[in-house]
Design a protein around this motif. Structure first.
Motif, PDB file in Angstrom:
ATOM      1  N   ALA A 188       0.833  -1.206   0.000  1.00 25.59           N
ATOM      2  CA  ALA A 188       0.000   0.000   0.000  1.00 25.59           C
ATOM      3  C   ALA A 188       0.868   1.257   0.000  1.00 25.59           C
ATOM      4  O   ALA A 188       0.573   2.230  -0.707  1.00 25.59           O
ATOM      5  N   GLU A 189       1.943   1.250   0.782  1.00 20.87           N
ATOM      6  CA  GLU A 189       2.850   2.404   0.804  1.00 20.87           C
ATOM      7  C   GLU A 189       3.557   2.565  -0.532  1.00 20.87           C
ATOM      8  O   GLU A 189       3.732   3.690  -1.024  1.00 20.87           O
ATOM      9  N   GLN A 190       3.957   1.460  -1.138  1.00 19.13           N
ATOM     10  CA  GLN A 190       4.593   1.540  -2.450  1.00 19.13           C
ATOM     11  C   GLN A 190       3.632   2.115  -3.479  1.00 19.13           C
ATOM     12  O   GLN A 190       4.016   2.923  -4.325  1.00 19.13           O
ATOM     13  N   ALA A 191       2.373   1.704  -3.412  1.00 19.71           N
ATOM     14  CA  ALA A 191       1.372   2.224  -4.332  1.00 19.71           C
ATOM     15  C   ALA A 191       1.139   3.717  -4.123  1.00 19.71           C
ATOM     16  O   ALA A 191       0.919   4.466  -5.081  1.00 19.71           O
ATOM     17  N   ASP A 192       1.209   4.168  -2.879  1.00 21.08           N
ATOM     18  CA  ASP A 192       0.993   5.574  -2.560  1.00 21.08           C
ATOM     19  C   ASP A 192       2.118   6.468  -3.055  1.00 21.08           C
ATOM     20  O   ASP A 192       1.876   7.615  -3.433  1.00 21.08           O
ATOM     21  N   TYR A 193       3.354   5.946  -3.051  1.00 20.19           N
ATOM     22  CA  TYR A 193       4.497   6.848  -3.233  1.00 20.19           C
ATOM     23  C   TYR A 193       5.372   6.538  -4.446  1.00 20.19           C
ATOM     24  O   TYR A 193       6.404   7.178  -4.630  1.00 20.19           O
ATOM     25  N   TRP A 194       4.978   5.580  -5.294  1.00 19.60           N
ATOM     26  CA  TRP A 194       5.865   5.264  -6.413  1.00 19.60           C
ATOM     27  C   TRP A 194       6.012   6.436  -7.382  1.00 19.60           C
ATOM     28  O   TRP A 194       7.079   6.629  -7.967  1.00 19.60           O
ATOM     29  N   LEU A 195       4.949   7.242  -7.529  1.00 16.46           N
ATOM     30  CA  LEU A 195       5.051   8.310  -8.524  1.00 16.46           C
ATOM     31  C   LEU A 195       5.948   9.463  -8.047  1.00 16.46           C
ATOM     32  O   LEU A 195       6.829   9.905  -8.796  1.00 16.46           O
ATOM     33  N   PRO A 196       5.804   9.980  -6.813  1.00 21.83           N
ATOM     34  CA  PRO A 196       6.799  10.970  -6.374  1.00 21.83           C
ATOM     35  C   PRO A 196       8.207  10.400  -6.285  1.00 21.83           C
ATOM     36  O   PRO A 196       9.185  11.125  -6.498  1.00 21.83           O
ATOM     37  N   LEU A 197       8.329   9.095  -6.004  1.00 25.60           N
ATOM     38  CA  LEU A 197       9.644   8.462  -6.055  1.00 25.60           C
ATOM     39  C   LEU A 197      10.224   8.580  -7.465  1.00 25.60           C
ATOM     40  O   LEU A 197      11.398   8.937  -7.647  1.00 25.60           O
ATOM     41  N   ALA A 198       9.406   8.292  -8.466  1.00 19.13           N
ATOM     42  CA  ALA A 198       9.859   8.414  -9.851  1.00 19.13           C
ATOM     43  C   ALA A 198      10.235   9.854 -10.187  1.00 19.13           C
ATOM     44  O   ALA A 198      11.157  10.108 -10.971  1.00 19.13           O
ATOM     45  N   GLY A 199       9.535  10.817  -9.579  1.00 21.08           N
ATOM     46  CA  GLY A 199       9.882  12.220  -9.783  1.00 21.08           C
ATOM     47  C   GLY A 199      11.232  12.567  -9.190  1.00 21.08           C
ATOM     48  O   GLY A 199      12.025  13.302  -9.796  1.00 21.08           O
ATOM     49  N   ALA A 200      11.513  12.039  -8.006  1.00 21.60           N
ATOM     50  CA  ALA A 200      12.829  12.282  -7.402  1.00 21.60           C
ATOM     51  C   ALA A 200      13.936  11.667  -8.253  1.00 21.60           C
ATOM     52  O   ALA A 200      14.995  12.276  -8.456  1.00 21.60           O
ATOM     53  N   LEU A 201      13.697  10.468  -8.768  1.00 23.75           N
ATOM     54  CA  LEU A 201      14.719   9.792  -9.580  1.00 23.75           C
ATOM     55  C   LEU A 201      15.003  10.548 -10.875  1.00 23.75           C
ATOM     56  O   LEU A 201      16.082  10.391 -11.457  1.00 23.75           O
ATOM     57  N   GLU A 202      14.061  11.364 -11.328  1.00 26.47           N
ATOM     58  CA  GLU A 202      14.290  12.194 -12.518  1.00 26.47           C
ATOM     59  C   GLU A 202      15.528  13.070 -12.339  1.00 26.47           C
ATOM     60  O   GLU A 202      16.245  13.365 -13.291  1.00 26.47           O
ATOM     61  N   LEU A 203      15.793  13.465 -11.107  1.00 26.12           N
ATOM     62  CA  LEU A 203      16.915  14.356 -10.828  1.00 26.12           C
ATOM     63  C   LEU A 203      18.262  13.653 -10.948  1.00 26.12           C
ATOM     64  O   LEU A 203      19.302  14.312 -10.969  1.00 26.12           O
ATOM     65  N   LEU A 204      18.247  12.325 -11.005  1.00 27.20           N
ATOM     66  CA  LEU A 204      19.494  11.583 -11.126  1.00 27.20           C
ATOM     67  C   LEU A 204      19.846  11.243 -12.568  1.00 27.20           C
ATOM     68  O   LEU A 204      20.909  10.685 -12.831  1.00 27.20           O
ATOM     69  N   LEU A 205      18.953  11.564 -13.487  1.00 26.51           N
ATOM     70  CA  LEU A 205      19.238  11.260 -14.888  1.00 26.51           C
ATOM     71  C   LEU A 205      20.401  12.119 -15.365  1.00 26.51           C
ATOM     72  O   LEU A 205      20.385  13.339 -15.253  1.00 26.51           O
ATOM     73  N   SER A 206      21.393  11.472 -15.907  1.00 26.53           N
ATOM     74  CA  SER A 206      22.560  12.213 -16.394  1.00 26.53           C
ATOM     75  C   SER A 206      22.557  12.354 -17.909  1.00 26.53           C
ATOM     76  O   SER A 206      23.148  13.282 -18.452  1.00 26.53           O
ATOM     77  N   ALA A 207      21.891  11.419 -18.586  1.00 34.77           N
ATOM     78  CA  ALA A 207      21.842  11.482 -20.046  1.00 34.77           C
ATOM     79  C   ALA A 207      20.524  12.102 -20.475  1.00 34.77           C
ATOM     80  O   ALA A 207      19.502  11.925 -19.818  1.00 34.77           O
ATOM     81  N   GLU A 208      20.551  12.819 -21.573  1.00 39.69           N
ATOM     82  CA  GLU A 208      19.329  13.389 -22.118  1.00 39.69           C
ATOM     83  C   GLU A 208      18.448  12.279 -22.638  1.00 39.69           C
ATOM     84  O   GLU A 208      18.894  11.329 -23.258  1.00 39.69           O
ATOM     85  N   THR A 209      17.135  12.398 -22.348  1.00 42.11           N
ATOM     86  CA  THR A 209      16.170  11.438 -22.847  1.00 42.11           C
ATOM     87  C   THR A 209      15.083  12.182 -23.576  1.00 42.11           C
ATOM     88  O   THR A 209      14.884  13.371 -23.379  1.00 42.11           O
ATOM     89  N   SER A 210      14.358  11.470 -24.422  1.00 41.74           N
ATOM     90  CA  SER A 210      13.360  12.145 -25.238  1.00 41.74           C
ATOM     91  C   SER A 210      12.094  11.317 -25.347  1.00 41.74           C
ATOM     92  O   SER A 210      12.084  10.122 -25.132  1.00 41.74           O
ATOM     93  N   ILE A 211      11.007  11.992 -25.691  1.00 39.76           N
ATOM     94  CA  ILE A 211       9.783  11.304 -26.043  1.00 39.76           C
ATOM     95  C   ILE A 211       9.839  10.985 -27.521  1.00 39.76           C
ATOM     96  O   ILE A 211      10.115  11.831 -28.343  1.00 39.76           O
ATOM     97  N   GLU A 212       9.556   9.748 -27.876  1.00 39.05           N
ATOM     98  CA  GLU A 212       9.544   9.379 -29.284  1.00 39.05           C
ATOM     99  C   GLU A 212       8.159   9.620 -29.887  1.00 39.05           C
ATOM    100  O   GLU A 212       8.051  10.051 -31.018  1.00 39.05           O
ATOM    101  N   THR A 213       7.108   9.309 -29.169  1.00 35.35           N
ATOM    102  CA  THR A 213       5.786   9.603 -29.691  1.00 35.35           C
ATOM    103  C   THR A 213       4.778   9.545 -28.567  1.00 35.35           C
ATOM    104  O   THR A 213       4.970   8.877 -27.580  1.00 35.35           O
ATOM    105  N   THR A 214       3.683  10.257 -28.734  1.00 36.49           N
ATOM    106  CA  THR A 214       2.521  10.110 -27.874  1.00 36.49           C
ATOM    107  C   THR A 214       1.394   9.652 -28.770  1.00 36.49           C
ATOM    108  O   THR A 214       1.026  10.348 -29.701  1.00 36.49           O
TER     109      THR A 214
END
Length: 319
Positions: free
Chosen positions: A292-318
């Motif tokens: 339940a805690e993982q379900a509650d917080y996985w998305l802000p966790l993913a937001g924090a991990l965005e700050l660790l990206l060192s390589a540029e990434t891109s959207i290929e398509t929506t």
């Protein structure tokens, strides 16, 4: 590029990788969620949720959460779907500076935010080989919403580094690998999301209407057509990725779905020919936490991990 997308309230102080701790505040209509992560091993040190009595409390609650962070913590502000709008359009033949001035006027009839309150940023979109016209993905939000939040965050001990739409962040929980994976993720009360990611790059991102209560439904209710519809949408996404985008087949399908019926849903996919199917486990980031805690917080966790990206990434398509 997603890594450079941050609207124009970003702090210029420091680089995210220099921070020993990173954090994200997830801005939702009725609550704010905070995750504090140790940079070196990406282990969550703290989680907190602040319920909002009304929207007037949002700024003070955001300030309260940020003041609790250690000094110089790199911070990402994550926007929920009700705080931004995405628009895809042909890329105008304009210089960078001209583009930012022109975009609010170009999308004013495509979004519900008043033109004089629009704040926008964009990233390039690489379309399938059959389409030659360059496209961009524009992210639009409200200046009157973001400006007060950014002001209090920039006055906190933390360093506001980035503002991100939540739709693009789940990819940060996946390993960077050449084999593509399809991820189905869900937040309570929101639409189900289908994304295809390869090498840390988001190739396909779709929101599926009609699945916003999937985490609350029994398996018997899901079996009354909803799971069949989900199978169809997954297959459509795979066909688009492998056919129109001319990509190698997806290796596996992952679920980030906080439902007690998830084991039965996985088995249903297996019975219908999708053999490489499993739940995405984020317990390595949150040792000792409940599902339940993982379900509650996985998305802000993913937001924090965005700050660790060192390589540029891109959207290929929506799609």
């Amino acid at each position: 590029m997603i890594q450079k997308f941050a609207f124009k309230f970003r702090s210029s102080a420091g680089r995210p990788r220099q921070a020993t701790q990173i954090a994200a505040i997830y801005l939702q209509a009725e609550q704010l969620k905070l995750v504090l992560v140790r940079s070196i091993d990406q282990v969550v040190l703290k989680t907190e949720t602040v319920r909002l009595v009304d929207s007037q409390q949002r700024v003070s609650a955001c300030s309260q959460l940020a003041r609790e962070l250690p000094k110089n913590t790199a911070l990402c502000l994550v926007l929920s779907a009700d705080s931004y709008q995405l628009v895809q359009l042909d890329k105008p033949p304009l210089a960078e500076a001209e583009m930012r001035h022109a975009l609010p006027w170009q999308i004013r009839d495509l979004v519900s935010i008043p033109t004089d309150d629009l704040i926008v940023d964009y990233c390039d979109v690489a379309e399938p080989a059959s389409q030659q016209q360059a496209k961009i993905q524009v992210v639009a939000s409200s200046r009157s919403l973001l400006a007060p939040l950014c002001k209090v965050l920039q006055q906190s001990p933390a360093q506001l580094m980035n503002i991100q739409p939540d739709e693009w962040l789940a990819r940060n929980l996946l390993p960077v690998q050449p084999q593509a994976v399809l991820l189905l993720s869900h937040q309570p009360g929101q639409e189900l999301s289908i994304q295809i990611v390869r090498n840390g790059t988001l190739y396909v991102s779709r929101k599926l209407r009609g699945f916003n209560r999937i985490d609350q439904m029994s398996y018997s209710d899901l079996s009354l057509g909803l799971l069949d519809n989900l199978l169809l949408e997954v297959q459509r996404s795979l066909d688009f990725f492998e056919g129109q985008m001319r990509q190698a087949p997806v290796k596996e399908i992952l679920f980030l779905l906080p439902s007690p019926e998830l084991p039965a849903i996985l088995q249903y996919f297996v019975q219908n020919g999708f053999t490489q199917v499993r739940a995405l486990d984020v317990s390595a980031y949150m040792p000792g936490s409940s599902l339940a805690e993982q379900a509650d917080y996985w998305l802000p966790l993913a937001g924090a991990l965005e700050l660790l990206l060192s390589a540029e990434t891109s959207i290929e398509t929506t799609h």
